[in-house]
Motif scaffolding. Structure first.
Motif, mmCIF file in Angstrom:
data_model
loop_
_atom_site.group_PDB
_atom_site.id
_atom_site.type_symbol
_atom_site.label_atom_id
_atom_site.label_comp_id
_atom_site.label_asym_id
_atom_site.label_seq_id
_atom_site.Cartn_x
_atom_site.Cartn_y
_atom_site.Cartn_z
ATOM 1 N N ILE A 77 -80.023 -115.517 0.297
ATOM 2 C CA ILE A 77 -79.721 -113.940 0.280
ATOM 3 C C ILE A 77 -78.703 -114.217 1.526
ATOM 4 O O ILE A 77 -79.140 -114.876 2.825
ATOM 5 N N ALA A 78 -77.703 -113.876 1.260
ATOM 6 C CA ALA A 78 -76.923 -113.663 3.076
ATOM 7 C C ALA A 78 -76.528 -112.068 3.697
ATOM 8 O O ALA A 78 -75.591 -111.884 3.062
ATOM 9 N N PRO A 79 -77.591 -111.607 4.131
ATOM 10 C CA PRO A 79 -76.488 -110.813 5.199
ATOM 11 C C PRO A 79 -76.439 -110.527 6.369
ATOM 12 O O PRO A 79 -75.851 -111.574 6.630
ATOM 13 N N GLY A 80 -75.152 -109.857 6.055
ATOM 14 C CA GLY A 80 -74.424 -109.798 7.973
ATOM 15 C C GLY A 80 -73.465 -108.908 7.681
ATOM 16 O O GLY A 80 -73.092 -108.411 6.834
ATOM 17 N N ARG A 81 -72.702 -108.843 8.732
ATOM 18 C CA ARG A 81 -71.549 -108.404 9.510
ATOM 19 C C ARG A 81 -70.054 -108.142 9.012
ATOM 20 O O ARG A 81 -70.543 -109.262 9.086
#
Length: 339
Positions: free
Chosen positions: A189-193
Motif C-alpha cells: 500500500i502507498a499512503p501519501g499526500r
C-alpha cells in the motif's frame, strides 16, 4: 607624604569597614582610586618631591593602592555572597509540591485512521511504501495508461512545475516505481499526500491524502480483490459490514469497479448519513491493466494483479461522522480534542 599616605589608607579602610551596601563600596573606590581621587592627586604631587625620593614614594603609593583594592575586593565578595544567599533563601523550592501538568497533544484523526489502515493491511502481509510528491509526468500519467490527450492531464486539474514535472495527483505513481524494480510478487500500500487543482469546500481540497494498494503475482483474480476489500471493510467499519461492487472505468485497471459498503450507521436500512440508500461509496479498484504491467517490464501473460485507491480524508469523515473536511485542517482545538 608618608604620613599623608598612612592617613589615606586608614580613612579608606575605615570607610570600607563601615559600608553597608555595594553602592557605597563603588563610591569609596571612586573617592580614593578614581581619576580625581586622593591617591591619584598624591601621585600627581610626586613631581614636587626630590628626584632621589620619587621612586620610593611612588612605590609606597602603589602599595597603598594595592592594599585598598584588596580590601575593596574582599568586601565586595562578602556583599555578593550575602546577596546570593538571601536570594536563594527567598527562592527555596519545595520539591514535594506536585508539578504543574502541561497540556498534552494527541494524534490527528487522519493519523489515527491511517495507522489503523496500515495495521489492517500489514496484518494481511502488505508492505507500506512511500514515494516522491514531486513526480515526473511519465510516472503520474503515462505509465498508468493515461495518454497525453487524457482530460486528467489538463492543467486545471494538475499542478505542473515544468512541462514534465508536477505535484503528483495520485499515489499510484509509487506503484509504478515498485513495479519497475522487478521484485515479484508485490503486495503493497502507498499512503501519501496528493495535489489537485480543486476549490476548497466541504468535500474537496487542493491537498489531501490517498492510500493506494497493489498486488501482483501469478493467478491473481477479481475474487482475490473482492475478498481483500471485504475483509478490509469489516476490520475498519465492523464485522457486519457488507461490500458492493459497481462497474466503473479507470484507465489503469480493466475491469474496474467502485466499491460501496453497507451503512454502518443504520446497518443498511437507510438514513441521513447514507442518503437513504443504505450504501456508502468508499473507494475505486480493478484488475491492473495489461498495458500498465508491460510498461513496467512485467509480463502480463505470466502475472496479473489488482489495485485499489481510497481517500484517507473520506474514510476519516465517514468513520467519525464529520460532515466538512475543512474541519480537519482548521486547527480548532475544540474540534481536535474530541479525538
Amino acid at each position: 607624604m608618608k604620613e599623608k599616605l598612612q592617613e589615606i589608607k586608614e580613612e579608606a579602610l575605615r570607610q570600607i569597614e563601615a559600608s553597608d551596601r555595594l553602592e557605597k563600596l563603588n563610591e569609596i573606590k571612586v573617592a580614593f582610586l578614581g581619576k580625581k581621587g586622593d591617591l591619584t592627586n598624591l601621585m600627581k604631587s610626586l613631581k614636587e618631591a626630590a628626584p632621589e625620593e620619587r621612586p620610593k614614594l611612588g612605590q609606597l603609593i602603589n602599595d597603598t593602592r594595592t592594599a585598598i583594592e584588596e580590601i575593596l575586593s574582599e568586601k565586595k565578595e562578602a556583599f555578593e555572597k550575602a546577596m546570593r544567599e538571601a536570594k536563594l533563601s527567598a527562592e527555596t523550592i519545595d520539591v514535594t509540591l506536585p508539578a504543574k501538568r502541561s497540556p498534552m497533544g494527541h494524534r490527528h484523526p487522519n493519523t489515527i485512521v491511517l495507522e489503523e489502515v496500515e495495521r489492517i493491511f500489514s496484518g494481511m502481509g502488505y508492505e507500506v511504501v512511500e514515494g516522491p510528491e514531486v513526480e515526473y509526468d511519465y510516472y503520474n500519467f503515462e505509465a498508468l495508461n493515461i495518454p497525453a490527450n487524457h482530460p486528467a492531464k489538463d492543467e486545471q486539474d494538475t499542478f505542473y512545475i515544468t512541462g514534465d514535472i508536477l505535484l503528483r495527483t495520485q499515489t499510484s505513481s509509487t506503484q509504478v516505481h515498485e513495479m519497475e524494480k522487478g521484485k515479484l510478487p508485490i503486495r503493497m500500500i502507498a499512503p501519501g499526500r496528493v495535489y489537485r487543482s480543486d476549490e476548497v469546500d466541504a468535500t474537496h481540497s487542493p491537498c489531501f491524502h490517498q492510500i493506494e494498494g497493489l498486488v501482483i503475482d501469478k493467478n491473481i483474480t477479481f475474487a482475490d480483490l473482492k475478498g481483500t476489500l471485504a475483509e478490509f471493510a469489516k476490520q475498519l467499519f465492523g464485522e457486519d459490514t457488507k461490500v458492493k461492487f459497481r462497474p466503473h472505468h479507470f484507465p489503469f485497471t480493466e475491469p474496474s469497479a467502485e466499491v460501496d459498503v453497507s451503512c454502518f450507521k443504520c446497518k443498511g436500512k437507510g438514513c441521513r448519513f447514507c442518503k437513504g440508500s443504505g450504501w456508502i461509496e468508499i473507494l475505486g479498484c480493478g484488475m491492473v491493466h495489461p498495458r500498465v504491467l508491460e510498461m513496467s517490464g512485467i509480463d502480463p501473460e505470466k502475472y496479473t494483479g489488482f489495485a485499489f485507491g481510497v481517500g484517507l480524508e473520506r474514510i476519516t469523515l465517514l468513520k467519525y461522522e464529520i460532515d466538512d473536511m475543512r474541519l480537519l485542517y482548521e486547527n480548532d482545538i475544540r474540534f481536535l480534542k474530541q479525538f
